[in-house]
Design an enzyme around this catalytic site. Structure first.
Site, mmCIF file in Angstrom:
data_model
loop_
_atom_site.group_PDB
_atom_site.id
_atom_site.type_symbol
_atom_site.label_atom_id
_atom_site.label_comp_id
_atom_site.label_asym_id
_atom_site.label_seq_id
_atom_site.Cartn_x
_atom_site.Cartn_y
_atom_site.Cartn_z
ATOM 1 N N LYS A 43 0.821 -1.223 0.000
ATOM 2 C CA LYS A 43 0.000 0.000 0.000
ATOM 3 C C LYS A 43 0.852 1.269 0.000
ATOM 4 C CE LYS A 43 -4.271 -1.758 0.388
ATOM 5 N NZ LYS A 43 -5.242 -1.662 -0.724
ATOM 6 N N GLU A 99 -10.225 6.861 3.775
ATOM 7 C CA GLU A 99 -11.133 5.940 4.436
ATOM 8 C C GLU A 99 -10.313 4.724 4.836
ATOM 9 O OE1 GLU A 99 -10.523 5.902 1.299
ATOM 10 O OE2 GLU A 99 -10.228 3.760 0.926
ATOM 11 N N SER A 150 1.745 -9.570 -0.813
ATOM 12 C CA SER A 150 1.489 -8.130 -0.779
ATOM 13 C C SER A 150 1.756 -7.493 0.581
ATOM 14 C CB SER A 150 0.047 -7.852 -1.203
ATOM 15 O OG SER A 150 -0.846 -8.611 -0.419
#
Lengths: 416, 265
Positions: free
Chosen positions: A97, A119, A388
């Site tokens: 991310k 969010e 990930s």
């Protein structure tokens, strides 16, 4: 410069449509905001100094390139194709991310914005946003459903330590979608100084394209690393898919390579037969719809109302899938499958024991698929799995799922 | 001619401000919604928005959002909204022009053409779909379908929209233009924005259609203040708030307050 983002025939058109999917279904008040963003992004991606700054951050702040690791033990145990892990968990903050958070924060700074808003569901994206906000000296407000705030205290704590303000959303269902709405409404109210840092390759144009571009580094590194180790292209790419950012990041650079097969793994939860038990949009129950500004497949009822989802991994527990994935599904370029919670947990344990790696529960979906796939393939084939994120964050869920008694006692002692 | 257009003409002839009111279908239940709508009609509001509840209402603030959640939790379906309108039109003989207000996924899931045809057939005059903007028209053809069925797809004038965008909104727009009293979302706020006059002044040069102002309009004083500035006042969450605080008589008091402010010279 162009190659940094690997443009290809699956890219969106001017209106942000990937085939029939995507677009920008937003209130009129948001149109100028997104137009400004699109323009700023188009300029930035063609500016060598922007790319140079991003590369510098990737390298010196996040620790890129992340390794492509040959999982020799697991490969030997399964007795088939060679398994490689692209270890995005070794990024700063422990997941992929950070790639698009850095890109977007850099863009926000370039646009002269003073505030980052985001969010978050389980808190991972909020944490990554709070991190880059601290790094760039931007004010940060993270919207989080009140129910999630209750459940994810550690992430709330860390966000606050990073200087972010975490707003518990007390309206609607008090979950992720209400946090998305609250963030969009903040953006509508404060369009001049605020940048909405979206957490996945979804939402209205240009977000799906922009987030993909900032994740493209993953696939580009894999190409070079795999070439160095195997002197060829990978045969299979495997990634988990919630909104779809890590999967598109791995896939995008290879979409024009017909020999590279791609598999994306959805959250099968307790099984994909019944809505509410899973978060698998492309296993027969997803419906074409328009939610949160984009057209794609969503888990809705016949009226189009978004339905509850379930997954052991918070990051995949989402009713929609990014529009480019819907396109890649429709064209058959990527194969979409699923892994159930029990398979995911088994994969988590296997990887820990064979390779000494804790994969995030999200990424463990991809690991589960690799474990299924590898023995069916000859030994000269390779599978690259996008790991990930790292699994440390999942300590509460994993401890609960394996029924660790001492852990429970520990929690009791600490709370007493 | 579309009923919304006729009502706009009437308002103009009577040289007064118009009022559009709002309900969420099925909040707190369908019977009560029907009573509220009939009360609004009896008080002579000019237009009524019937909001079909949606799970992800991105343009709505807390009050309307919670009403959506409650209505859905009770199992309100899209077909219930159609049934309600049938009752209002056929049994109650309501004359007030009605809008369906909802989010794009509702008509999209229903089938855009069928939604337009069925809405027109039961006497709906217009649709307000906040998350559909005209940039999508070349792909979705929703405005075109609305026209085909003599429905007005509500146009909006954004606070920060460039002039060329406003001109595009003005082109072929039926009924009135939805304008914003301030930034942000639906919800009750005490004052009118000091920049409102500049904004409406700019819009008057572009739009020949009447200008309706919404977002934050809740009191008789605000209605008074809008006279001479706008053509129609849009009142949304104030009615829900009145209902939450005082039930049907709360709504009645609010209607009295707003309509008498409208009719005061």
């Amino acid at each position: 410069m162009k190659n940094f983002f690997s443009p290809n025939q699956y890219d969106a058109d001017q209106l942000g449509y990937f085939g029939q999917f995507g677009g920008s279904f937003v209130p009129e008040l948001l149109v100028p905001v997104l137009e400004e963003l699109t323009k700023a992004y188009e300029e930035a991606k063609n500016d060598p100094s922007f790319i140079a700054e991003l590369e510098n951050l990737y390298k010196n702040y996040s620790g890129r390139p992340t390794p492509l690791y040959f999982a020799e033990n697991l490969t030997r145990q399964l007795g088939g194709a060679k398994i490689y892990f692209k270890n995005e968990g070794l990024n700063h903050t422990g997941a992929h991310k950070i790639n698009h958070c850095l890109g977007q924060a850099l863009l926000a700074k370039r646009m002269g914005k003073k505030r980052l808003i985001a969010e978050t569901g389980a808190g991972q994206h909020g944490l990554a946003t709070a991190t880059v906000a601290a790094r760039f000296g931007l004010e940060c407000v993270v919207y989080m459903g009140a129910v999630d705030v209750e459940r994810q205290r550690p992430n709330v704590f860390w966000m606050e330590q990073l200087g972010a303000k975490v707003v518990a959303v007390e309206h609607g269902t008090k979950r992720l979608k209400d946090a998305v709405t609250a963030a969009l409404q903040d953006l509508i109210a404060n369009p001049n100084d605020t940048y909405y840092l979206l957490g996945s390759a979804l939402g209205p144009h240009p977000y799906p394209s922009m987030v993909r571009d900032f994740q493209n580094i993953v696939g580009r590194e894999v190409r070079a690393q795999h070439h160095e180790m195997e002197n060829k292209l990978p045969d299979y790419l495997v990634a988990c898919v919630g909104g779809g950012s890590n999967a598109i990041g791995l896939f995008n650079d290879f979409l024009n390579e017909p020999d590279v097969k791609m598999i994306a793994v959805e959250a099968g939860g307790r099984g994909v037969e019944k809505i509410g038990d899973h978060a698998a949009r492309l296993q027969g129950q997803g419906k074409l719809g328009v939610v949160e500004g984009y057209k794609s497949y969503f888990l809705t009822d016949d009226d189009g109302q978004v339905q509850p989802t379930h997954s052991i991994s918070a990051g995949l527990d989402y009713a929609g899938i990014g529009p480019e994935h819907a396109r890649l599904f429709e064209t058959g370029r990527v194969h979409y499958t699923y892994a159930t919670d029990d398979k995911v947990l088994a994969a988590f344990k296997t990887l820990a024991r064979t390779e000494g790696i804790f994969a995030a529960l999200e990424s463990s979906h991809a690991v589960a698929e690799a474990i299924r796939l590898a023995p069916t393939l000859p030994k000269d084939k390779t599978i690259v799995v996008n790991l990930s994120g790292r699994g440390d964050k999942d300590i509460f869920i994993v401890a609960e799922a394996v029924g660790d008694v001492k852990w429970k006692e520990y929690l009791k002692t600490k709370s007493g | 001619m579309n009923q919304i257009e006729l009502q706009c003409q009437k308002i103009k002839q009577e040289k007064r401000l118009g009022i559009m009111s709002h309900v969420v279908v099925g909040y707190p239940n369908l019977e009560e919604t029907q009573k509220i709508v009939l009360m609004m009609a009896r008080f002579g509001v000019d237009f009524i928005e019937l909001q079909i509840p949606f799970s992800d209402p991105v343009g709505d603030g807390p009050v309307i959002r919670d009403a959506n959640t409650v209505a859905l939790a009770q199992g309100v379906k899209v077909k219930d909204a159609f049934e309600l309108v049938k009752k209002l039109k056929q049994t109650d003989k309501i004359q007030t022009p009605l809008f369906f207000m909802t989010y794009f996924n509702i008509p999209f899931s229903y089938g855009l053409e069928k939604f337009c045809a069925d809405s027109a057939a039961i006497g709906i005059s217009g649709l307000i779909i906040p998350d559909y903007n005209l940039d999508m028209e070349s792909r979705e053809h929703f405005d075109e379908l609305c026209r085909k069925h003599n429905l007005i797809l509500q146009r909006f004038a954004g606070l920060d929209s460039e002039a060329n965008r406003l001109v595009a909104q003005a082109k072929d727009a039926g009924g009135f233009i939805y304008c914003f009293s301030r930034r942000g979302i639906t919800g009750v706020r005490p004052d009118l924005d000091p920049n409102l006059d500049d904004y409406l002044g700019k819009l008057k040069n572009i739009f020949k259609q009447p200008l309706a102002v919404g977002f934050g309009i809740s009191s008789g004083e605000q209605i008074q203040a809008l006279k001479g500035r706008a053509d129609i006042a849009i009142v949304g969450s104030a009615f829900l708030k009145s209902y939450n605080e005082g039930g049907l008589s709360g709504v009645e008091d609010k209607l009295k307050e707003l309509v008498s402010a409208r009719d005061q010279s």
